[in-house]
Design a protein around this motif. Structure first.
Motif, mmCIF file in Angstrom:
data_model
loop_
_atom_site.group_PDB
_atom_site.id
_atom_site.type_symbol
_atom_site.label_atom_id
_atom_site.label_comp_id
_atom_site.label_asym_id
_atom_site.label_seq_id
_atom_site.Cartn_x
_atom_site.Cartn_y
_atom_site.Cartn_z
ATOM 1 N N THR A 103 0.840 -1.202 0.000
ATOM 2 C CA THR A 103 0.000 0.000 0.000
ATOM 3 C C THR A 103 0.872 1.248 0.000
ATOM 4 O OG1 THR A 103 -1.699 -1.199 1.220
ATOM 5 C CG2 THR A 103 -1.870 1.191 1.191
ATOM 6 N N LEU A 104 1.922 1.244 0.828
ATOM 7 C CA LEU A 104 2.850 2.384 0.873
ATOM 8 C C LEU A 104 3.467 2.633 -0.499
ATOM 9 C CD1 LEU A 104 4.810 1.630 4.162
ATOM 10 C CD2 LEU A 104 3.356 3.611 3.755
ATOM 11 N N HIS A 105 4.049 1.580 -1.066
ATOM 12 C CA HIS A 105 4.721 1.716 -2.352
ATOM 13 C C HIS A 105 3.739 2.061 -3.467
ATOM 14 C CE1 HIS A 105 8.738 0.491 -1.089
ATOM 15 N NE2 HIS A 105 8.130 -0.365 -0.289
ATOM 16 N N GLY A 106 2.576 1.415 -3.441
ATOM 17 C CA GLY A 106 1.568 1.670 -4.469
ATOM 18 C C GLY A 106 1.116 3.121 -4.479
ATOM 19 N N ALA A 107 0.902 3.677 -3.305
ATOM 20 C CA ALA A 107 0.481 5.077 -3.225
ATOM 21 C C ALA A 107 1.571 6.002 -3.756
ATOM 22 C CB ALA A 107 0.129 5.437 -1.786
ATOM 23 N N LEU A 108 2.813 5.737 -3.386
ATOM 24 C CA LEU A 108 3.915 6.598 -3.820
ATOM 25 C C LEU A 108 4.078 6.570 -5.337
ATOM 26 C CD1 LEU A 108 6.039 8.458 -2.473
ATOM 27 C CD2 LEU A 108 7.629 6.539 -2.639
ATOM 28 N N VAL A 109 4.044 5.388 -5.951
ATOM 29 C CA VAL A 109 4.230 5.310 -7.404
ATOM 30 C C VAL A 109 3.020 5.840 -8.172
ATOM 31 C CG1 VAL A 109 5.871 3.410 -7.234
ATOM 32 C CG2 VAL A 109 3.458 2.918 -7.661
ATOM 33 N N ARG A 110 1.881 5.949 -7.505
ATOM 34 C CA ARG A 110 0.691 6.515 -8.141
ATOM 35 C C ARG A 110 0.603 8.026 -7.955
ATOM 36 N NH1 ARG A 110 -0.428 1.369 -6.787
ATOM 37 N NH2 ARG A 110 -1.574 0.125 -8.299
ATOM 38 N N GLY A 111 1.627 8.614 -7.356
ATOM 39 C CA GLY A 111 1.696 10.061 -7.277
ATOM 40 C C GLY A 111 1.265 10.684 -5.967
ATOM 41 N N TYR A 112 1.050 9.879 -4.938
ATOM 42 C CA TYR A 112 0.662 10.427 -3.642
ATOM 43 C C TYR A 112 1.877 10.642 -2.755
ATOM 44 C CZ TYR A 112 -4.085 9.045 -4.862
ATOM 45 O OH TYR A 112 -5.291 8.914 -5.482
ATOM 46 N N ASP A 113 1.822 11.650 -1.902
ATOM 47 C CA ASP A 113 2.795 11.800 -0.828
ATOM 48 C C ASP A 113 2.386 10.804 0.253
ATOM 49 O OD1 ASP A 113 3.946 13.923 -2.205
ATOM 50 O OD2 ASP A 113 2.804 15.422 -1.093
ATOM 51 N N VAL A 114 3.368 10.114 0.847
ATOM 52 C CA VAL A 114 3.033 9.070 1.820
ATOM 53 C C VAL A 114 3.894 9.222 3.072
ATOM 54 C CG1 VAL A 114 2.798 6.600 2.225
ATOM 55 C CG2 VAL A 114 2.496 7.501 -0.075
ATOM 56 N N ILE A 115 3.245 9.563 4.175
ATOM 57 C CA ILE A 115 3.904 9.660 5.467
ATOM 58 C C ILE A 115 3.389 8.517 6.335
ATOM 59 C CG2 ILE A 115 4.299 11.090 7.507
ATOM 60 C CD1 ILE A 115 5.511 12.211 4.878
ATOM 61 N N PRO A 165 10.652 11.067 -7.245
ATOM 62 C CA PRO A 165 10.681 12.409 -7.834
ATOM 63 C C PRO A 165 9.374 13.166 -7.595
ATOM 64 C CG PRO A 165 11.500 10.776 -9.387
ATOM 65 C CD PRO A 165 10.932 10.022 -8.225
ATOM 66 N N GLY A 166 9.481 14.336 -7.011
ATOM 67 C CA GLY A 166 8.334 15.197 -6.805
ATOM 68 C C GLY A 166 7.368 14.740 -5.726
ATOM 69 N N ARG A 167 7.754 13.780 -4.914
ATOM 70 C CA ARG A 167 6.877 13.237 -3.875
ATOM 71 C C ARG A 167 7.522 13.388 -2.513
ATOM 72 N NH1 ARG A 167 3.470 14.410 -6.084
ATOM 73 N NH2 ARG A 167 2.913 13.563 -8.061
ATOM 74 N N LYS A 168 6.671 13.445 -1.488
ATOM 75 C CA LYS A 168 7.141 13.449 -0.107
ATOM 76 C C LYS A 168 6.858 12.085 0.500
ATOM 77 C CE LYS A 168 6.507 18.326 0.816
ATOM 78 N NZ LYS A 168 5.527 19.000 -0.007
ATOM 79 N N ALA A 169 7.841 11.552 1.184
ATOM 80 C CA ALA A 169 7.689 10.286 1.899
ATOM 81 C C ALA A 169 8.475 10.414 3.194
ATOM 82 C CB ALA A 169 8.205 9.116 1.064
ATOM 83 N N GLY A 170 8.163 9.584 4.150
ATOM 84 C CA GLY A 170 8.891 9.599 5.403
ATOM 85 C C GLY A 170 8.057 9.023 6.519
ATOM 86 N N THR A 171 8.521 9.221 7.728
ATOM 87 C CA THR A 171 7.825 8.730 8.907
ATOM 88 C C THR A 171 7.633 9.869 9.899
ATOM 89 O OG1 THR A 171 9.896 8.086 9.971
ATOM 90 C CG2 THR A 171 8.769 6.380 8.701
ATOM 91 N N VAL A 172 6.647 9.692 10.767
ATOM 92 C CA VAL A 172 6.395 10.664 11.821
ATOM 93 C C VAL A 172 5.768 9.912 12.989
ATOM 94 C CG1 VAL A 172 4.115 11.326 10.939
ATOM 95 C CG2 VAL A 172 5.385 12.910 12.360
#
Length: 76
Positions: free
Chosen positions: A5-17, A53-60
């Motif tokens: 789900t994390l990877h899928g969202a990121l490659v589909r253009g979503y920022d994922v925290i 590229p152009g996406r935000k990812a990380g943890t909080v």
């Protein structure tokens, strides 16, 4: 959240925290998997430094979550 789900969202253009202290997981050590605490630590480690590229990812951490701004622990 599943890793797919994390990877899928990121490659589909979503920022994922990922909320680093809000995981759920089951104990699969009977089938050769690492213990849950190690699975969680590994997921947090690699997602902290995830990039696209152009996406935000990380943890909080949950206590630092603010839907109005980019979390301090994130990397973009």
């Amino acid at each position: 959240m599943h890793r797919s789900t994390l990877h899928g969202a990121l490659v589909r253009g979503y920022d994922v925290i990922l909320v680093s202290d809000a995981h759920t997981t089951g104990d699969r050590t009977n089938w050769g998997a690492p213990p849950p605490d190690q699975v969680i630590a590994h997921t947090n480690l690699y997602w902290t430094y995830q990039t696209a590229p152009g996406r935000k990812a990380g943890t909080v951490a949950a206590k630092d979550l603010d839907f109005g701004k980019t979390p301090q622990g994130s990397h973009s």
